[in-house]
Write a protein that holds these residues in place. Structure first.
Motif: not given
Length: 315
Positions: A128-136, A217-222
């Protein structure tokens, strides 16, 4: 010079979403029910701590929601949600609530949740950290010295603002931005909110909160790409603003801003007074508001979502 006390700054909640196949959707649903039954029957032990879990589950026509509480009588740490779409696909949403816990306590509980996901689900937290997007995401900065009603908040290009009216007739939360917009800011008396559930603290507790939807954005991009949203939040000292003008129109603007917020108040000004009102707010800038410092806390807060090694065992 006003004294400033920053209580805390960080991520209050974050939602991660990843689209999944129909097969994975059904597998996750089965595993969530299995996890619920195992915890209910006390068949899980954790090597690293004595945390006693509480898990709730709720199913509906369009999906399933599992609530995860690290302790039976404590706050919720996460929701694990699966939802169907119209084309036999689905999505997996992980909602985390770090703001419910002190930082060190959250770190321990979060590690336990990571391990549970690694053991029970076909989609791990690391994935999830690698591929999921932050929706909120909700970002918060708590202040321990400045009370509501002593300042005004504005943001460039925002045309909607409002104040919540409490049952006793007093003014509550200040909203800045559209309710369903990409970004909405909330400024409110956190002590008043927490008192309703018996968790208030002594002294002033004012929260400045930024919520952002569909970041892409992904989490690691925040840290790199979301930046510091508080930089665009401008705070004016109300007493200072009143002292800087004798113009009746501007005085009325300030009074109206107290009840509806600066954005809505500006909409009702003639063009030349809009310019004058903006200049007045800028001139009355609150010296205690330091968004750059808030941003430094946010970078640390984003790092808390980095995956950790798994250590769960089943018995």
């Amino acid at each position: 010079m006003s004294t400033n006390i920053t209580l805390a700054s960080g991520v209050d909640r974050i939602h991660l979403v990843r689209h999944i196949s129909w097969a994975i959707y059904k597998l996750i649903g089965s595993q969530l029910w299995g996890l619920y039954n195992l915890v209910k029957n006390k068949n899980i032990l954790v090597k690293s701590s004595n945390v006693k879990f509480k898990i709730t589950i709720k199913s509906g026509a369009h999906g399933l929601r599992l609530g995860y509480y690290p302790e039976k009588k404590g706050a919720k740490l996460a929701d694990l949600i699966i939802c169907k779409t119209k084309i036999n696909m689905g999505y997996f949403k992980l909602c985390l609530y770090p703001g419910h816990f002190p930082p060190q306590e959250y770190e321990v509980h979060f590690a336990e949740l990571e391990n549970l996901m690694a053991v029970f689900l076909p989609v791990s937290y690391a994935e999830m950290y690698e591929h999921a997007k932050v929706s909120y995401i909700e970002l918060a900065s708590d202040n321990g010295s400045q009370k509501m009603g002593t300042f005004l908040v504005s943001r460039p290009k925002v045309v909607q603002s409002s104040r919540f009216l409490e049952k006793d007739g007093s003014l509550g939360t200040h909203y800045l931005g559209a309710k369903n917009g990409v970004r909405r800011d909330r400024i409110y008396d956190k002590n008043r909110q927490m008192a309703k559930i018996g968790k208030s603290r002594l002294g002033t507790w004012t929260r400045f909160e930024v919520s952002i939807r569909n970041t892409g954005l992904h989490v690691w991009e925040l840290g790199e790409k979301l930046g510091n949203p508080f930089l665009s939040m401008h705070v004016a000292d109300l007493a200072k603003a009143y002292s800087f003008t004798n113009d009746v129109v501007l005085l009325n603007f300030l009074k109206y801003s107290e009840s509806v917020g600066t954005a809505t108040a500006l909409k009702h000004q003639m063009p030349k007074y809009k310019v004058a009102a903006r200049k007045l707010l800028k001139l009355a800038r609150a010296t205690w508001w330091k968004p750059v410092s808030v941003g430094k806390f946010l970078q640390t807060a984003f790092e808390q979502f980095t995956p950790q090694p798994s250590s769960y065992v089943l018995v």
